[in-house]
Motif scaffolding. Sequence first.
Motif, PDB file in Angstrom:
ATOM      1  N   UNK A 145      -0.450  -3.733  10.084  1.00 51.92           N
ATOM      2  CA  UNK A 145       0.340  -3.174   8.982  1.00 51.92           C
ATOM      3  C   UNK A 145       0.712  -4.231   7.949  1.00 51.92           C
ATOM      4  N   UNK A 146      -0.281  -4.967   7.479  1.00 56.37           N
ATOM      5  CA  UNK A 146      -0.038  -5.991   6.470  1.00 56.37           C
ATOM      6  C   UNK A 146       0.122  -5.302   5.119  1.00 56.37           C
ATOM      7  N   UNK A 196       0.391  -0.833   1.235  1.00 52.55           N
ATOM      8  CA  UNK A 196      -0.487  -1.236   2.339  1.00 52.55           C
ATOM      9  C   UNK A 196      -1.691  -2.011   1.816  1.00 52.55           C
ATOM     10  N   UNK A 197      -2.162  -2.958   2.628  1.00 49.96           N
ATOM     11  CA  UNK A 197      -3.352  -3.753   2.304  1.00 49.96           C
ATOM     12  C   UNK A 197      -4.342  -3.729   3.469  1.00 49.96           C
ATOM     13  N   UNK A 198      -3.850  -4.072   4.675  1.00 51.47           N
ATOM     14  CA  UNK A 198      -4.704  -4.139   5.871  1.00 51.47           C
ATOM     15  C   UNK A 198      -3.951  -3.497   7.038  1.00 51.47           C
ATOM     16  N   UNK A 199      -4.616  -2.615   7.765  1.00 57.19           N
ATOM     17  CA  UNK A 199      -3.996  -1.992   8.935  1.00 57.19           C
ATOM     18  C   UNK A 199      -4.033  -2.907  10.154  1.00 57.19           C
ATOM     19  N   UNK A 200      -5.145  -3.627  10.331  1.00 59.32           N
ATOM     20  CA  UNK A 200      -5.281  -4.473  11.520  1.00 59.32           C
ATOM     21  C   UNK A 200      -6.244  -5.612  11.198  1.00 59.32           C
ATOM     22  N   UNK A 201      -5.884  -6.829  11.606  1.00 57.20           N
ATOM     23  CA  UNK A 201      -6.717  -8.000  11.312  1.00 57.20           C
ATOM     24  C   UNK A 201      -6.729  -8.933  12.512  1.00 57.20           C
ATOM     25  N   UNK A 202      -7.932  -9.444  12.837  1.00 58.33           N
ATOM     26  CA  UNK A 202      -8.056 -10.372  13.961  1.00 58.33           C
ATOM     27  C   UNK A 202      -9.388 -11.081  13.882  1.00 58.33           C
ATOM     28  N   UNK A 203      -9.534 -12.135  14.674  1.00 55.43           N
ATOM     29  CA  UNK A 203     -10.852 -12.723  14.925  1.00 55.43           C
ATOM     30  C   UNK A 203     -11.441 -11.945  16.087  1.00 55.43           C
ATOM     31  N   UNK A 204     -12.473 -11.154  15.800  1.00 60.85           N
ATOM     32  CA  UNK A 204     -12.969 -10.185  16.774  1.00 60.85           C
ATOM     33  C   UNK A 204     -14.094 -10.720  17.648  1.00 60.85           C
ATOM     34  N   UNK A 217      -9.280  -2.559   6.365  1.00 65.20           N
ATOM     35  CA  UNK A 217      -8.655  -2.481   5.045  1.00 65.20           C
ATOM     36  C   UNK A 217      -7.992  -1.121   4.825  1.00 65.20           C
ATOM     37  N   UNK A 218      -6.921  -1.157   4.025  1.00 68.19           N
ATOM     38  CA  UNK A 218      -6.225   0.084   3.679  1.00 68.19           C
ATOM     39  C   UNK A 218      -5.453  -0.142   2.386  1.00 68.19           C
ATOM     40  N   UNK A 219      -6.158  -0.398   1.294  1.00 71.75           N
ATOM     41  CA  UNK A 219      -5.519  -0.728   0.029  1.00 71.75           C
ATOM     42  C   UNK A 219      -4.838   0.517  -0.537  1.00 71.75           C
TER      43      UNK A 219
END
Length: 675
Positions: free
Chosen positions: A269-270, A280-288, A453-455
């Motif tokens: 929820x960035x 909203x910009x990003x729902x979920x971010x990680x090194x996958x 992404x969720x701009x």
Amino acid sequence: MALEHTAEADHPLDPLSADEIESAYEILTGEREIGDSSLCIKIELAEPTKDALAAYDDGGDAPDRRARIVIRDGEERKTIETVVSLGDETVVSWEHVEGAQPSIAIEEFIACEETVKENSEWQAALERRGVEDTDRAMVDPWSVGHEFVPEGVDRSKRLAHGLTFLRPSEDVGDEGYAKPVTGVHTFVDLDRMEVVKVVDYGPPDEDEPFPPEGMAYREGDIDLREDLTAYNVDQPDGPSWSVEGQKLEWQGWHMRVGWTQREGLVLYDIGYEDDGEVRSIIDRASCAEMSVPYGTTDINDRFKNAMDVGEYNIGRLAKSLTNGCDCLGHMHYWDAVMNTAGGEANVLENAICLHEEDNGTLWERSDWRTGSDEVRRRRRLVVSFVAAVGNYDYIFNWYFYQDASMEVEVRLTGIDSVSAVGPDEDPSGYGELVAPQLNGPIHQHFFNFRLDANVDDGPNTLYRVENQQVPAGPDGLDPMGDADDRTHNPGGNAFYAKREKLASEEAAKELIDPLKGRYWQVVNPAEENRLGKSTGYRLMPGGNVEAAVQPDSSVMKRSGFIRYHLWATPFREDERYPSGRYPNQHPGGAGLPAWTAADRDLEQEDLVLWYTLGVNHVTRPEDWPILPVQVYSFKLQPVNFFEESPAIDVPPQHAIEGQDVPGHGESCGADADDD
């Protein structure tokens, strides 16, 4: 220096607590028979679906707290993935994943080393090299991949490939990486914890099987420089952030901080607060996922291709961070709660560090006519963790800036993976000498970052933007002439930013092109700024490298995400990892290559960007004994997201500190005529 710790918070995306982990395992074992010799590889939050989270955000009930558990039944050679409802205290799903090998557990690493050291063939191989005290040896278990399993070893077994090194003494604190036992390869069946094959190709030199020098880098072993003065970061009024449980706010930024054993740090929820609204910009971010292929032809090193996220659980290899060492200044820490192979909770204290740091100039304007100037210092928020993966240490920094941009950075340090060579051997090209008779093979590091992404609450569309030259016309250039119908570029200087919609998965498979200034932009066609432009964020590549392995190689088959720097997919709940759920010993083709074969539509979709950050490592003696950090990153920047610069309201230093700044007239960032 002040330290803070986080109490438990109650939100659907919060990681499982210690009590929840142990309860989940008790529910599972109380309802199902998993076998006495089974290992609990992983207990993590089964994240709620987006629909369930949206209903919760709209005031609905919290989704059921669920745990996803991965079990390896060694006796039956089965991998079980199951989901347990913590609210209903029952098993809600149970799947035997046919042929899958889960990531290797730390407990297996430890047992594997002990198993190898008890093997008589392995002992004999060391004795042939003049090693009588085999207790000094250390064994690093590597994943076996798929193609590089020797003849006679059943690939369907759960395997590890043990590489041996020789410590200078039996003290476990002594490093052995300077003395690789090159030529000895030990393959272990982890399910039965027994050696299935020892291969000895012989030492590089019979008379001198080991490099002559050891390694020294610890404080007590080095004559330290004495001309460095103290540097302290002081925040007498405390930090600028606000932390409540896993929720973090800072300078307009809003997000939730999470953790998984597989990925380590996860950010949810960035968003950025604009005129009282969190956009909203990003729902979920990680090194996958990661892939570290080695390029040498040498039989002792060519098999190396660690996938440290999917094969090893990089979160499980994270270290406890310390004040003044890993972070500097006023810190806040989050602990990471994970599980042991016995299903018990294991708390890693200070796994995630939060701090602020000065980062030079944010913006500046000096007017020579009036003699006035305005200067703003740039401060950034750092959310980070560090993973010690065998010989390498990886530092993951997520930076957030006051201009609403963010940066994802990886720092590589630790010890090069090395092998011994003969006294007269120069491996130059496929490797480089880092010390006498010590070869550091050429290799690459690839990190794939998944950005859901969720701009502006979507749906979103993806564009490529790059410089486009303008033809000068059939009659050539005439810089002194007038433009006519024959050319739009009479002076030859014209170029523009070409925007091209990437409307499908196939179109979105891209490499960077720094010569054209290429970047990618995610826009929301339904939202516009006051200039009538669609709001968006752009992904700006930094340093990167193309994968050097052959397209039909085992590495490329298993780590297909390294073929391109950018991939894009429409969001699917079950598409989380770019090489699939179970990459360990998988022959390849899973994940992004399989999903994108359908060439799904990307226009006005819930977009997921997958960015592959590549590092080329040609080793050098300056890397030894410890590699000074190598730094690589990429950035995300707002484009038409705001009406003007979001950094324009950052106060000057004197307004923050409440006092003048010495050595800059009256104050930094104040007009010269101000009294």
